[in-house]
Scaffold this motif. Sequence first.
Motif, PDB file in Angstrom:
ATOM      1  N   PRO A 221       0.795  -1.226   0.000  1.00 19.03           N
ATOM      2  CA  PRO A 221       0.000   0.000   0.000  1.00 19.03           C
ATOM      3  C   PRO A 221       0.832   1.282   0.000  1.00 19.03           C
ATOM      4  O   PRO A 221       0.353   2.339   0.399  1.00 19.03           O
ATOM      5  N   ALA A 222       2.074   1.185  -0.469  1.00 20.48           N
ATOM      6  CA  ALA A 222       2.910   2.377  -0.585  1.00 20.48           C
ATOM      7  C   ALA A 222       3.703   2.379  -1.891  1.00 20.48           C
ATOM      8  O   ALA A 222       4.657   3.134  -2.025  1.00 20.48           O
ATOM      9  N   ASP A 223       3.288   1.530  -2.865  1.00 18.01           N
ATOM     10  CA  ASP A 223       4.062   1.448  -4.107  1.00 18.01           C
ATOM     11  C   ASP A 223       3.391   2.126  -5.297  1.00 18.01           C
ATOM     12  O   ASP A 223       3.920   2.098  -6.412  1.00 18.01           O
ATOM     13  N   GLY A 224       2.220   2.739  -5.088  1.00 17.31           N
ATOM     14  CA  GLY A 224       1.542   3.416  -6.180  1.00 17.31           C
ATOM     15  C   GLY A 224       0.936   2.500  -7.216  1.00 17.31           C
ATOM     16  O   GLY A 224       0.611   2.941  -8.325  1.00 17.31           O
ATOM     17  N   LEU A 225       0.742   1.219  -6.851  1.00 14.94           N
ATOM     18  CA  LEU A 225       0.190   0.240  -7.789  1.00 14.94           C
ATOM     19  C   LEU A 225      -0.872  -0.610  -7.105  1.00 14.94           C
ATOM     20  O   LEU A 225      -0.878  -0.757  -5.885  1.00 14.94           O
ATOM     21  N   LEU A 226      -1.759  -1.175  -7.922  1.00 12.08           N
ATOM     22  CA  LEU A 226      -2.728  -2.161  -7.478  1.00 12.08           C
ATOM     23  C   LEU A 226      -2.286  -3.532  -7.971  1.00 12.08           C
ATOM     24  O   LEU A 226      -1.781  -3.660  -9.087  1.00 12.08           O
ATOM     25  N   ASP A 227      -2.463  -4.545  -7.142  1.00 10.35           N
ATOM     26  CA  ASP A 227      -2.216  -5.925  -7.560  1.00 10.35           C
ATOM     27  C   ASP A 227      -3.553  -6.570  -7.899  1.00 10.35           C
ATOM     28  O   ASP A 227      -4.507  -6.466  -7.124  1.00 10.35           O
ATOM     29  N   VAL A 228      -3.599  -7.231  -9.045  1.00  9.11           N
ATOM     30  CA  VAL A 228      -4.837  -7.835  -9.542  1.00  9.11           C
ATOM     31  C   VAL A 228      -4.611  -9.329  -9.709  1.00  9.11           C
ATOM     32  O   VAL A 228      -3.613  -9.747 -10.312  1.00  9.11           O
ATOM     33  N   VAL A 229      -5.507 -10.141  -9.171  1.00 11.84           N
ATOM     34  CA  VAL A 229      -5.400 -11.585  -9.310  1.00 11.84           C
ATOM     35  C   VAL A 229      -6.669 -12.119  -9.948  1.00 11.84           C
ATOM     36  O   VAL A 229      -7.771 -11.663  -9.649  1.00 11.84           O
ATOM     37  N   PHE A 230      -6.504 -13.068 -10.873  1.00 10.54           N
ATOM     38  CA  PHE A 230      -7.655 -13.775 -11.440  1.00 10.54           C
ATOM     39  C   PHE A 230      -7.206 -15.167 -11.853  1.00 10.54           C
ATOM     40  O   PHE A 230      -6.013 -15.414 -12.081  1.00 10.54           O
ATOM     41  N   THR A 231      -8.161 -16.076 -11.893  1.00 11.31           N
ATOM     42  CA  THR A 231      -7.859 -17.471 -12.203  1.00 11.31           C
ATOM     43  C   THR A 231      -8.441 -17.853 -13.552  1.00 11.31           C
ATOM     44  O   THR A 231      -9.431 -17.283 -14.009  1.00 11.31           O
ATOM     45  N   SER A 232      -7.809 -18.841 -14.169  1.00 11.86           N
ATOM     46  CA  SER A 232      -8.474 -19.545 -15.251  1.00 11.86           C
ATOM     47  C   SER A 232      -9.399 -20.569 -14.611  1.00 11.86           C
ATOM     48  O   SER A 232      -9.317 -20.823 -13.408  1.00 11.86           O
ATOM     49  N   PRO A 233     -10.337 -21.165 -15.370  1.00 11.68           N
ATOM     50  CA  PRO A 233     -11.343 -22.040 -14.740  1.00 11.68           C
ATOM     51  C   PRO A 233     -10.715 -23.135 -13.874  1.00 11.68           C
ATOM     52  O   PRO A 233      -9.839 -23.872 -14.302  1.00 11.68           O
ATOM     53  N   LEU A 234     -11.206 -23.228 -12.636  1.00  9.67           N
ATOM     54  CA  LEU A 234     -10.698 -24.192 -11.665  1.00  9.67           C
ATOM     55  C   LEU A 234     -11.648 -25.353 -11.438  1.00  9.67           C
ATOM     56  O   LEU A 234     -11.217 -26.457 -11.096  1.00  9.67           O
ATOM     57  N   GLY A 235     -12.955 -25.105 -11.604  1.00  6.72           N
ATOM     58  CA  GLY A 235     -13.946 -26.097 -11.230  1.00  6.72           C
ATOM     59  C   GLY A 235     -14.121 -26.133  -9.722  1.00  6.72           C
ATOM     60  O   GLY A 235     -13.325 -25.568  -8.973  1.00  6.72           O
ATOM     61  N   ARG A 236     -15.162 -26.823  -9.271  1.00  5.51           N
ATOM     62  CA  ARG A 236     -15.444 -26.850  -7.833  1.00  5.51           C
ATOM     63  C   ARG A 236     -14.307 -27.494  -7.041  1.00  5.51           C
ATOM     64  O   ARG A 236     -13.909 -26.998  -5.989  1.00  5.51           O
ATOM     65  N   ALA A 237     -13.771 -28.594  -7.554  1.00  8.47           N
ATOM     66  CA  ALA A 237     -12.708 -29.284  -6.825  1.00  8.47           C
ATOM     67  C   ALA A 237     -11.448 -28.422  -6.764  1.00  8.47           C
ATOM     68  O   ALA A 237     -10.806 -28.309  -5.718  1.00  8.47           O
ATOM     69  N   GLY A 238     -11.100 -27.798  -7.886  1.00  4.11           N
ATOM     70  CA  GLY A 238      -9.913 -26.949  -7.914  1.00  4.11           C
ATOM     71  C   GLY A 238     -10.059 -25.739  -7.023  1.00  4.11           C
ATOM     72  O   GLY A 238      -9.103 -25.318  -6.353  1.00  4.11           O
ATOM     73  N   LEU A 239     -11.258 -25.174  -6.982  1.00  5.54           N
ATOM     74  CA  LEU A 239     -11.507 -24.018  -6.121  1.00  5.54           C
ATOM     75  C   LEU A 239     -11.392 -24.415  -4.652  1.00  5.54           C
ATOM     76  O   LEU A 239     -10.798 -23.687  -3.848  1.00  5.54           O
ATOM     77  N   ALA A 240     -11.942 -25.563  -4.293  1.00  5.57           N
ATOM     78  CA  ALA A 240     -11.860 -26.039  -2.912  1.00  5.57           C
ATOM     79  C   ALA A 240     -10.411 -26.287  -2.495  1.00  5.57           C
ATOM     80  O   ALA A 240     -10.016 -26.014  -1.357  1.00  5.57           O
ATOM     81  N   ARG A 241      -9.584 -26.787  -3.423  1.00  5.75           N
ATOM     82  CA  ARG A 241      -8.171 -27.024  -3.103  1.00  5.75           C
ATOM     83  C   ARG A 241      -7.387 -25.723  -3.026  1.00  5.75           C
ATOM     84  O   ARG A 241      -6.407 -25.614  -2.277  1.00  5.75           O
ATOM     85  N   LEU A 242      -7.810 -24.732  -3.796  1.00  4.40           N
ATOM     86  CA  LEU A 242      -7.095 -23.461  -3.805  1.00  4.40           C
ATOM     87  C   LEU A 242      -7.291 -22.677  -2.510  1.00  4.40           C
ATOM     88  O   LEU A 242      -6.365 -22.025  -2.011  1.00  4.40           O
ATOM     89  N   LYS A 243      -8.494 -22.734  -1.954  1.00 10.43           N
ATOM     90  CA  LYS A 243      -8.829 -21.873  -0.819  1.00 10.43           C
ATOM     91  C   LYS A 243      -7.860 -22.019   0.356  1.00 10.43           C
ATOM     92  O   LYS A 243      -7.433 -21.001   0.920  1.00 10.43           O
ATOM     93  N   PRO A 244      -7.485 -23.236   0.792  1.00 11.35           N
ATOM     94  CA  PRO A 244      -6.578 -23.329   1.943  1.00 11.35           C
ATOM     95  C   PRO A 244      -5.221 -22.680   1.684  1.00 11.35           C
ATOM     96  O   PRO A 244      -4.540 -22.273   2.632  1.00 11.35           O
ATOM     97  N   ARG A 245      -4.809 -22.572   0.420  1.00  7.38           N
ATOM     98  CA  ARG A 245      -3.494 -22.019   0.098  1.00  7.38           C
ATOM     99  C   ARG A 245      -3.484 -20.495   0.197  1.00  7.38           C
ATOM    100  O   ARG A 245      -2.407 -19.889   0.207  1.00  7.38           O
ATOM    101  N   LEU A 246      -4.665 -19.878   0.296  1.00  8.66           N
ATOM    102  CA  LEU A 246      -4.728 -18.422   0.387  1.00  8.66           C
ATOM    103  C   LEU A 246      -4.085 -17.916   1.672  1.00  8.66           C
ATOM    104  O   LEU A 246      -3.576 -16.789   1.728  1.00  8.66           O
ATOM    105  N   ARG A 247      -4.133 -18.704   2.722  1.00 14.28           N
ATOM    106  CA  ARG A 247      -3.606 -18.253   4.012  1.00 14.28           C
ATOM    107  C   ARG A 247      -2.125 -17.918   3.925  1.00 14.28           C
ATOM    108  O   ARG A 247      -1.653 -16.967   4.556  1.00 14.28           O
ATOM    109  N   GLU A 248      -1.377 -18.690   3.141  1.00 10.18           N
ATOM    110  CA  GLU A 248       0.061 -18.445   2.989  1.00 10.18           C
ATOM    111  C   GLU A 248       0.391 -17.708   1.696  1.00 10.18           C
ATOM    112  O   GLU A 248       1.547 -17.305   1.498  1.00 10.18           O
TER     113      GLU A 248
END
Length: 299
Positions: A221-248
């Motif tokens: 929040p001090a670099d003058g830029l926004l970070d943007v994240v988006f995924t290609s299609p994950l499906g329900r299983a891929g989305l469920a596996r991705l969520k726990p990795r958000l913590r780290e």
Amino acid sequence: MTSGFIAVLANPSAGRGRHRGLLPGVVDVLGHAGRPVRLLDAGSGAEAEAACHRAVGAGAVAIVAVGGDGTVHRALQAVAGSEAGLGVVPAGTGNDFASAVGVPRQAMAAAEGISGAIRDQRDHRVDLARTENAHGERRWFGAVLAAGFDALINERANRMRWPTGPRRYDLAILLELAWARARPYTIVLDGVRHHVDAEVVAVGNGPTYGGGMRIVPDADPADGLLDVVFTSPLGRAGLARLKPRLREGTHVDDPRVTVRRARTVRIEAEGIVGYADGERLGPLPLDVSVVPGAVRLLR
């Protein structure tokens, strides 16, 4: 900051009421700055925001938000772009903005830092993100704008009357996961259009949302830029596996996850309501721009 008073916006229900007894001590410590301290009276989010605007208009040297990201979000609408400083005493469930900008985790330590900053006339300039909807209405946010699966969860949870408390969000996650699908988005980064099908879309001024989930782990929040994240299609299983990795923040190592940086972002999609700092902004499309040094942080 040669005159004026300190205005305190407190949310007693923040953090599920765990910090309800903090306020007298916070007010006492803020008083060491040598300025009058006034508690703002508000019974709703809209009233809180209006009270902050009135305080800035009346000459407050600082708005001190005692609560979580929702309380900070209300204060930001009044202090952004003004000479009034912002103090944050983290007393919410998540405190993502406070964490991003280096506010001490311990509430009384944060209050002492604010008091000292006012007394010594020092501050830190911090970037904010400014959104504009299709009607030209503008809002500021400090942490993350969710515009995908997590926004859908928030919207569903807000419509539910049962169950109450955290269980409502747990159920909303399960229901949304059952219907999860990639949706077509148009994402415009500094004027360059990208057409993608995605389940997860977010724009970060800071790295975390939802109480420490590192959705855009390198956002600063001090670099003058926004970070943007988006995924290609994950499906329900891929989305469920991705969520726990958000913590780290390790989800960004997945080849289906794209992270970009930009000064201006436009997000277009049907049927999505954007949420920033956990607060409802309204339906897409939304235009987002970074405003460097938009707020004078006191810490």
